[in-house]
Enzyme design. Structure first.
Site, PDB file in Angstrom:
ATOM      1  N   SER A  12      31.938  27.244  -9.564  1.00  0.00           N
ATOM      2  CA  SER A  12      32.796  27.860 -10.658  1.00  0.00           C
ATOM      3  C   SER A  12      34.193  27.399 -10.303  1.00  0.00           C
ATOM      4  O   SER A  12      35.025  27.681 -11.412  1.00  0.00           O
ATOM      5  CB  SER A  12      32.733  29.289 -11.046  1.00  0.00           C
ATOM      6  N   SER A  13      34.747  27.137  -9.302  1.00  0.00           N
ATOM      7  CA  SER A  13      36.004  26.898  -8.809  1.00  0.00           C
ATOM      8  C   SER A  13      36.134  26.176  -7.470  1.00  0.00           C
ATOM      9  O   SER A  13      35.006  25.984  -6.837  1.00  0.00           O
ATOM     10  CB  SER A  13      36.911  28.199  -8.679  1.00  0.00           C
ATOM     11  N   GLY A  14      37.428  25.706  -7.163  1.00  0.00           N
ATOM     12  CA  GLY A  14      37.442  24.971  -6.072  1.00  0.00           C
ATOM     13  C   GLY A  14      38.916  25.163  -5.529  1.00  0.00           C
ATOM     14  O   GLY A  14      39.830  25.662  -6.321  1.00  0.00           O
ATOM     15  N   ALA A  79      25.050  22.000  -2.891  1.00  0.00           N
ATOM     16  CA  ALA A  79      24.014  21.098  -2.595  1.00  0.00           C
ATOM     17  C   ALA A  79      23.294  20.199  -3.653  1.00  0.00           C
ATOM     18  O   ALA A  79      23.656  20.523  -4.795  1.00  0.00           O
ATOM     19  CB  ALA A  79      23.087  21.713  -1.597  1.00  0.00           C
ATOM     20  N   ASP A 235      27.916  24.081   1.353  1.00  0.00           N
ATOM     21  CA  ASP A 235      28.992  25.176   1.527  1.00  0.00           C
ATOM     22  C   ASP A 235      28.398  26.124   2.035  1.00  0.00           C
ATOM     23  O   ASP A 235      29.078  26.891   3.044  1.00  0.00           O
ATOM     24  CB  ASP A 235      29.479  25.410   0.154  1.00  0.00           C
ATOM     25  N   THR A 258      27.796  32.597  -5.839  1.00  0.00           N
ATOM     26  CA  THR A 258      26.796  32.312  -7.007  1.00  0.00           C
ATOM     27  C   THR A 258      25.496  32.415  -6.646  1.00  0.00           C
ATOM     28  O   THR A 258      24.612  32.935  -7.578  1.00  0.00           O
ATOM     29  CB  THR A 258      27.247  30.992  -7.741  1.00  0.00           C
ATOM     30  N   GLN A 303      28.395  37.031 -12.879  1.00  0.00           N
ATOM     31  CA  GLN A 303      29.223  35.992 -13.596  1.00  0.00           C
ATOM     32  C   GLN A 303      29.010  35.507 -14.977  1.00  0.00           C
ATOM     33  O   GLN A 303      30.162  35.466 -15.678  1.00  0.00           O
ATOM     34  CB  GLN A 303      29.128  34.884 -12.835  1.00  0.00           C
ATOM     35  N   GLY A 402      32.217  35.843  -1.136  1.00  0.00           N
ATOM     36  CA  GLY A 402      32.807  36.724  -2.412  1.00  0.00           C
ATOM     37  C   GLY A 402      32.101  38.081  -2.469  1.00  0.00           C
ATOM     38  O   GLY A 402      32.733  39.262  -2.585  1.00  0.00           O
TER      39      GLY A 402
END
Length: 482
Positions: A12-14, A79, A235, A258, A303, A402
């Site tokens: 969803s973001s970087g 991944a 990640d 996520t 989310q 998160g």
């Protein structure tokens, strides 16, 4: 070199995060953040990979403006997703997103060619419909055969920045194509897909020196002089490196984003009939380790509820509202495929509750409470299962990512697991990325020293079990047919 930059990109973001060691403490500074997400085109879901490259460049420009002249640089992303390149190194098409439904029937089709048992014995990787093996099986056969190289997303980003083609091992293992014994791509599995070993670059370990930025790119955009170091590009692999666990202690991790990845760090894989039946995976980690873990649908649930509700409430407000609702009123099986990408997540949750004879959560607060209660009970059940499969007692659960900010979920998890929960750091993925760079640069001797420094640099909040929920766990197990 004392400046290090992590490119950390999620679904969803970087962001680009600068890290350095000051007065024996790790100090982080976010220098650039951007949105990410898949889009629908011609009934398929794709990532905007060029957008990600543009944002990496924008972040490096911001670093240069902030006074960074030289640094190391590492990349981690999610991944399984991949890019196909032709002989000139150009992409053959857009990059499919793993939530695309083209793979729904692929596992059953692949099982006609090789049994699930044989596949697991070879790879130790759990069966998920979006694993790369199934994505490639579903891919257009002619286009797949034309591909000169197949690079996973972070490998492709490294390639665009450096011109070097690699397959980094922590992410490559999630393809369900690597053989645990040979530690290379399995020839039989490649044959099932009609692929050749030479279509994949050399397997590369985290900490490998890759070289500098492409000179044309660096000069065109006035970027810092970057030394590219191969991070643990998955990640989750980076997040696990960032866990501030004491060497020799008995701990498990929950990388909470996520996805929720619940597992332990091992020196050997565990691919038995029992672990296959329970659908546990053996993803390769950095420094000769394996991530023996369970994939659980995580904060994606809330989310999507928030996004589809127009973003009316912040995540913090949803947590606060959920905390005021009746606990364990409605429960769901978070790993049911129906929650992978429904058109309306809240309605899908209500439908599940109605179908299983429960009270239906009506308000957004009740839906949020249902999600948090169900996630915590999932963690409790699977942690017990993890302990039984490994035969090793687990005393502490480290929550990173998160979800470590969600005090309600952390306390519910302590209650559901019956164990101490250590929450934080939130930035564990960026930290793990940076730690590999810093070990390469000689800042830390090894991962143990790096983890000690993380523990001394960042606040960790501890939660103790406060309520007995054994009866609720039994009800949840009946609902999800455990």
């Amino acid at each position: 070199m004392d400046v290090h930059i992590a490119v950390d990109i999620g679904a969803s973001s970087g962001r680009l995060v600068l890290g350095r060691l000051l007065d024996s403490k790790l100090v982080l500074k976010e220098i650039h953040r951007f949105d990410n997400g898949f889009r629908e085109q011609d009934s398929s879901l794709y990532w905007d990979i060029e957008h990600l490259l543009e944002q990496i460049v924008a972040g490096l420009q911001a670093a240069k403006k902030a006074g960074v002249e030289s640094c190391t640089l590492g990349i981690d992303t999610w991944a399984v997703d991949y890019a196909l390149l032709d002989r000139e190194g150009k992409r053959l098409r857009e990059v499919y997103a793993y939530r695309d439904r083209r793979t729904d029937s692929a596992p059953a089709e692949v099982e006609k060619l090789i049994s699930r048992e044989a596949l697991y014995e070879k790879t130790g990787i759990q069966q998920l419909t979006f694993n790369t093996i199934y994505q490639l099986f579903a891919h257009d056969r002619a286009e797949r055969a034309r591909a000169d190289q197949i690079l996973l997303v972070p490998d492709y980003l490294y390639y665009r920045l450096s011109g070097k083609q690699i397959n980094e091992v922590t992410n490559a293992s999630t393809t369900q194509l690597l053989n645990l014994q040979t530690r290379d791509y399995d020839e039989e599995l490649l044959s099932v897909l009609g692929l050749r070993r030479e279509q994949f670059a050399a397997l590369t370990e985290p900490g490998t020196y890759l070289g500098g930025l492409d000179q044309v790119l660096q000069q065109q955009y006035d970027l810092p002089s970057c030394t590219l170091v191969v991070a643990a590009t998955h990640d989750t692999a980076s997040a696990v490196l960032g866990v501030p666990a004491r060497q020799g202690s008995s701990w498990a991790y929950l990388s909470s984003g996520t996805w929720s990845l619940l597992g332990v760090e091992r020196e050997q894989p565990l691919n038995t009939k029992e672990t296959m039946k329970a659908n546990y995976t053996n993803e390769w980690g950095a420094y000769g380790t394996y991530r023996f873990l369970k994939n659980i649908t995580g904060l994606w649930l809330i989310q999507e509820v928030r996004r589809q509700g127009g973003g009316r409430y912040s995540f913090a407000e949803l947590v606060q509202m959920a905390g005021q609702c009746e606990p364990y009123r409605s429960l769901i099986d978070c790993n049911d495929d129906r929650f992978l990408n429904p058109p309306d997540m809240a309605e899908e949750i209500r439908s599940f509750c109605k179908e299983t004879g429960q009270k239906v959560p009506e308000s957004v607060a009740e839906v949020a409470r249902c999600i948090f209660d169900s996630l915590a009970l999932s963690y409790g059940t699977y942690l017990d299962e993890l302990e039984a499969l490994t035969g090793e007692a687990i005393e502490v659960l480290h929550i990173v990512g998160g979800g470590a900010k969600n005090e309600l979920l952390c306390q519910l998890t302590a209650d559901a697991t019956g164990r101490q929960v250590c929450a934080g750091p939130v930035e564990s993925t960026a930290l793990g990325n940076l730690m590999v760079q810093m070990i390469h640069a000689g800042v830390f001797r090894d991962i143990h020293e790096a983890r000690r420094t993380v523990a001394e640099s960042f606040e960790v909040t501890r939660y103790e079990p406060a309520h007995v929920v054994s009866g609720v766990k039994e009800r949840w197990n009946r609902i999800v047919k455990k």
